[in-house]
Design a protein around this motif. Structure first.
Motif, PDB file in Angstrom:
ATOM      1  N   LEU A 142       1.962   1.723  -3.473  1.00  0.00           N
ATOM      2  CA  LEU A 142       0.844   2.248  -4.268  1.00  0.00           C
ATOM      3  C   LEU A 142       0.647   3.736  -4.027  1.00  0.00           C
ATOM      4  O   LEU A 142       0.354   4.500  -4.952  1.00  0.00           O
ATOM      5  N   ASP A 166       0.599   1.434  -9.701  1.00  0.00           N
ATOM      6  CA  ASP A 166      -0.799   1.354 -10.124  1.00  0.00           C
ATOM      7  C   ASP A 166      -1.555   0.215  -9.452  1.00  0.00           C
ATOM      8  O   ASP A 166      -2.737   0.338  -9.141  1.00  0.00           O
ATOM      9  N   ARG A 167      -0.884  -0.909  -9.258  1.00  0.00           N
ATOM     10  CA  ARG A 167      -1.482  -2.060  -8.586  1.00  0.00           C
ATOM     11  C   ARG A 167      -0.355  -2.892  -7.982  1.00  0.00           C
ATOM     12  O   ARG A 167       0.821  -2.580  -8.183  1.00  0.00           O
ATOM     13  N   LYS A 203      -6.169   7.153  -2.028  1.00  0.00           N
ATOM     14  CA  LYS A 203      -6.368   6.448  -3.308  1.00  0.00           C
ATOM     15  C   LYS A 203      -5.730   5.065  -3.286  1.00  0.00           C
ATOM     16  O   LYS A 203      -6.236   4.119  -3.890  1.00  0.00           O
ATOM     17  N   ALA A 204      -4.599   4.966  -2.580  1.00  0.00           N
ATOM     18  CA  ALA A 204      -3.883   3.685  -2.521  1.00  0.00           C
ATOM     19  C   ALA A 204      -4.719   2.606  -1.856  1.00  0.00           C
ATOM     20  O   ALA A 204      -4.572   1.421  -2.153  1.00  0.00           O
ATOM     21  N   ARG A 228       0.834  -1.202   0.000  1.00  0.00           N
ATOM     22  CA  ARG A 228       0.000   0.000   0.000  1.00  0.00           C
ATOM     23  C   ARG A 228       0.873   1.257   0.000  1.00  0.00           C
ATOM     24  O   ARG A 228       0.528   2.265  -0.624  1.00  0.00           O
ATOM     25  N   LYS A 238      -6.726   0.834  -4.539  1.00  0.00           N
ATOM     26  CA  LYS A 238      -6.031   0.176  -5.638  1.00  0.00           C
ATOM     27  C   LYS A 238      -5.954  -1.332  -5.398  1.00  0.00           C
ATOM     28  O   LYS A 238      -5.974  -1.802  -4.260  1.00  0.00           O
ATOM     29  N   GLU A 239      -5.811  -2.063  -6.476  1.00  0.00           N
ATOM     30  CA  GLU A 239      -5.829  -3.529  -6.405  1.00  0.00           C
ATOM     31  C   GLU A 239      -4.544  -4.096  -5.817  1.00  0.00           C
ATOM     32  O   GLU A 239      -3.439  -3.726  -6.205  1.00  0.00           O
TER      33      GLU A 239
END
Length: 262
Positions: free
Chosen positions: A74, A79-80, A193-194, A71, A197-198
Motif C-alpha cells: 500500500l 489503493d487497498r 497514508k498506507a 501495508r 488504507k483498507e
C-alpha cells in the motif's frame, strides 16, 4: 481498470533461520515483501499513473502478520488490500485457488501481477495455477511491458540471455522479473497514508474453495551446509595449470573432455 497484485510475506533473506522440529522454523525473525513482488507492485503503480482511472488491489495469503507486507504494498502505491488469512502453511495449489476466489469475489480483473518467484519456497507454480484457474494467459520473468488497449505486449527473459516477445489479451497474469523496473522506496508520507488504507480480512475457510485431490507438503527442513574449501596448487605454472584443469574436469565436472587441450 482494476489491477490485482499478488504478494507474499517471506522471511528476510538476511535473517538467521532457526529450524524447529522437522519442518518448522522460528518465525520471530523479520519478514518482508517478497523482492520479486516489489517489481509487480511498482509496475501496477506505474500503470495507474499512466491510465488514470485505475485501482490497484494487493492480495496475499498468509497469517495475520502478512498484513505488514500488504501495508508495504500500500505504501508503494496500491489503493487497498485483501488478506486471505490462514494459520496453516498452504501449498501453491491452495494458494492459487484462494487467490482466484478472492479476486473473483472482489470483481473482474483487467490485469494480475505477481513476482516470478518467491525467495522462500521458489516453487514457480502459483502464477501458472492461478492463470489456469482463471483460464487466462500467463507470462513469467517479464522484463518489458506495454499496455495497448485490450492487450499487452511483454518481453520475457529466457535462458542463455535470449528474450521472448509475447502478445496477450487482457485479462492475463504477469510474473515480473527484476529487469522490469526499479522499485521506489516509499516516502514517510506514503507510509503514513498506507496505515489508513483498507486491508480487508477474508478467512480462507470462508472462501469455500474446492479441496484439491493432491497436495504438497514440506516433510523436513535442513540447514544449508557450506562445502566450499580452498586448495593450494604448488609447483611450476605449467604443472599448476594442468592440475587446475584436472580438478575442473574430474572433480568439479564443469569442463567437457573434448574441450581439454594441454
Amino acid at each position: 481498470m482494476k489491477i490485482f497484485v499478488c504478494v507474499k510475506h517471506v522471511p528476510d533473506s538476511a535473517a538467521k533461520i532457526t529450524i524447529e522440529g522437522k519442518n518448522q522454523f522460528d518465525e520471530s525473525i523479520t519478514f518482508i515483501l517478497n523482492p520479486y513482488d516489489e517489481h509487480a507492485v511498482e509496475e501496477a503503480a506505474r500503470i495507474k499513473k499512466q491510465v488514470g482511472d485505475c485501482e490497484v488491489i494487493a492480495v496475499s495469503v498468509g497469517k495475520q502478520d502478512a498484513e505488514n507486507t500488504l501495508r508495504s504494498a500500500l505504501a508503494m502505491g496500491a489503493d487497498r488490500a485483501i488478506l486471505i488469512q490462514t494459520t496453516e502453511r498452504v501449498d501453491s495449489i491452495v494458494t492459487a485457488r484462494a487467490l482466484k476466489a478472492a479476486i473473483e469475489q472482489d470483481g473482474k480483473p483487467d490485469l494480475i501481477f505477481t513476482g516470478k518467484e518467491s525467495i522462500d519456497s521458489e516453487g514457480f507454480q502459483t502464477m501458472y495455477r492461478l492463470a489456469a484457474g482463471l483460464d487466462v494467459p500467463v507470462a513469467s520473468n517479464v522484463v518489458g511491458f506495454s499496455l495497448e488497449q485490450d492487450r499487452v505486449v511483454v518481453e520475457c527473459e529466457m535462458e542463455a540471455g535470449a528474450t521472448g516477445v509475447m502478445e496477450m489479451p487482457r485479462p492475463c497474469v504477469i510474473g515480473t522479473g527484476k529487469g522490469l523496473n526499479k522499485p521506489s522506496y516509499p516516502t514517510l508520507p506514503a507510509i503514513m497514508k498506507a496505515r489508513k488504507k483498507e486491508v480487508k480480512i477474508v478467512e480462507l475457510q470462508s472462501l469455500a474453495i474446492e479441496k484439491p485431490v493432491s497436495s504438497m507438503e514440506i516433510l523436513e527442513l535442513k540447514p544449508a551446509v557450506e562445502k566450499r574449501g580452498t586448495k593450494e596448487l604448488k609447483g611450476p605454472p605449467e604443472a599448476a595449470a594442468g592440475e587446475l584443469i584436472r580438478i575442473l574436469r574430474e572433480e568439479v565436472k564443469v569442463l567437457a573432455l573434448s574441450l581439454i587441450h594441454i
